[in-house]
Scaffold this active site. Structure first.
Site, PDB file in Angstrom:
ATOM      1  N   LYS A  83      36.222  41.039  41.557  1.00 49.63           N
ATOM      2  CA  LYS A  83      37.441  41.479  40.873  1.00 49.63           C
ATOM      3  C   LYS A  83      37.309  42.958  40.530  1.00 49.63           C
ATOM      4  O   LYS A  83      36.341  43.374  39.884  1.00 49.63           O
ATOM      5  CB  LYS A  83      37.574  40.694  39.578  1.00 49.63           C
ATOM      6  CG  LYS A  83      38.911  40.026  39.371  1.00 49.63           C
ATOM      7  CD  LYS A  83      38.856  39.227  38.085  1.00 49.63           C
ATOM      8  CE  LYS A  83      40.195  38.700  37.711  1.00 49.63           C
ATOM      9  NZ  LYS A  83      40.162  38.050  36.397  1.00 49.63           N
TER      10      LYS A  83
HETATM   11  C1  E4P Z   1      43.156  36.518  35.211  1.00 48.14           C
HETATM   12  O1  E4P Z   1      42.376  36.716  36.093  1.00 48.14           O
HETATM   13  C2  E4P Z   1      42.887  36.837  33.812  1.00 48.14           C
HETATM   14  O2  E4P Z   1      41.568  36.452  33.494  1.00 48.14           O
HETATM   15  C3  E4P Z   1      43.753  36.084  32.854  1.00 48.14           C
HETATM   16  O3  E4P Z   1      44.748  35.349  33.502  1.00 48.14           O
HETATM   17  C4  E4P Z   1      44.183  36.855  31.664  1.00 48.14           C
HETATM   18  O4  E4P Z   1      44.950  36.009  30.843  1.00 48.14           O
HETATM   19  P1  E4P Z   1      45.305  36.361  29.312  1.00 48.14           P
HETATM   20  O5  E4P Z   1      46.363  37.395  29.308  1.00 48.14           O
HETATM   21  O6  E4P Z   1      45.789  35.058  28.744  1.00 48.14           O
HETATM   22  O7  E4P Z   1      44.019  36.839  28.697  1.00 48.14           O
END
Ligand code: E4P
Length: 220
Positions: A83
């Site tokens: 990522k």
């Molecule tokens: C995705 O890869 C992220 O980890 C995640 O969906 C972030 O979500 P949040 O806004 O609920 O922290």
């Protein structure tokens, strides 16, 4: 549509994996830190539980260091997807890693223009953050719809991974929009099962059955 769990917690992943509907996992630095183990160790444990794409995020901010970190993360397991954040350096690192055959999930996407950059860099996934856009008064789902339309116009291979989903409605709307993946916390996946009429109907079936085949003993 693929379902991913957005967690690094092993108990939550075991629970989700048991249902047989889990296609992968997304983690981020917040989620990894919550579990208290070094990222390599935690990702290895996750790979033992879930046989699907597992996103592991780089912590470096400059492209060269991201590439170095990305290679280490990708070497943990064949299912690891690196990522990278949607910054200039993140896009540069995505281009380099993608050319090496390392799959990249470009994260923290908040606009269609950013999603175009990720696709052009060869990202395997783009992660638009729906809930966080809703939090600031924008329409997060509209971003998902727009990215799907743009990618279809040009036949980009980058898959749309709807992220920051906070409710079953978000999941269903992502599916309607044509997102390839929905990643969600376990709490939201649990909620997908729920309907009061299912509970009511099952209760009635059990009562009707018991009346005939398992009547309560008569009092004397
Ligand atoms: C995705 O890869 C992220 O980890 C995640 O969906 C972030 O979500 P949040 O806004 O609920 O922290």
């Amino acid at each position: 549509m693929k379902f991913f769990l957005d967690t690094a917690n092993l108990d939550e992943l075991k629970r989700g994996a048991a249902w047989g509907i889990l296609d992968g996992v997304t983690t981020n630095p917040t989620l990894i830190a919550r579990e208290g183990r070094p990222i390599e160790e935690q990702i290895r444990l996750i790979c033992d539980i879930v046989d699907g794409d597992i996103s592991a995020e780089v912590m470096a901010l400059d492209a060269a260091a991201m590439v170095k970190e990305g290679r280490v993360l990708a070497a943990i397991h064949k299912n690891v997807v690196v990522k990278c954040p949607l910054t200039r350096d993140g896009i540069e690192a995505t281009s380099i890693l993608s050319k090496e055959g390392i799959r990249v999930n470009v994260t923290l996407c908040f606009s269609p223009a950013q999603a175009l950059l990720a696709a052009k860099a060869g990202a395997h996934y783009i992660s638009p953050f729906v809930g966080r856009l809703d939090d600031v008064g924008s329409d997060g789902m509209d971003l998902v719809r727009t990215i799907v339309a743009i990618y279809q116009n040009y036949g980009f291979g980058t898959q749309v991974l709807a992220a920051s989903l906070r409710s079953p409605t978000h999941v269903v709307e992502s599916a309607l929009a044509g997102a390839d993946v929905a990643t969600m916390p376990l709490k939201v996946m649990e909620m997908l099962f729920e309907h009061p009429l299912t509970d009511k109907g099952l209760d009635q079936f059990l009562k009707d059955w018991a009346k005939v085949f398992n009547p309560a003993p008569k009092s004397r």
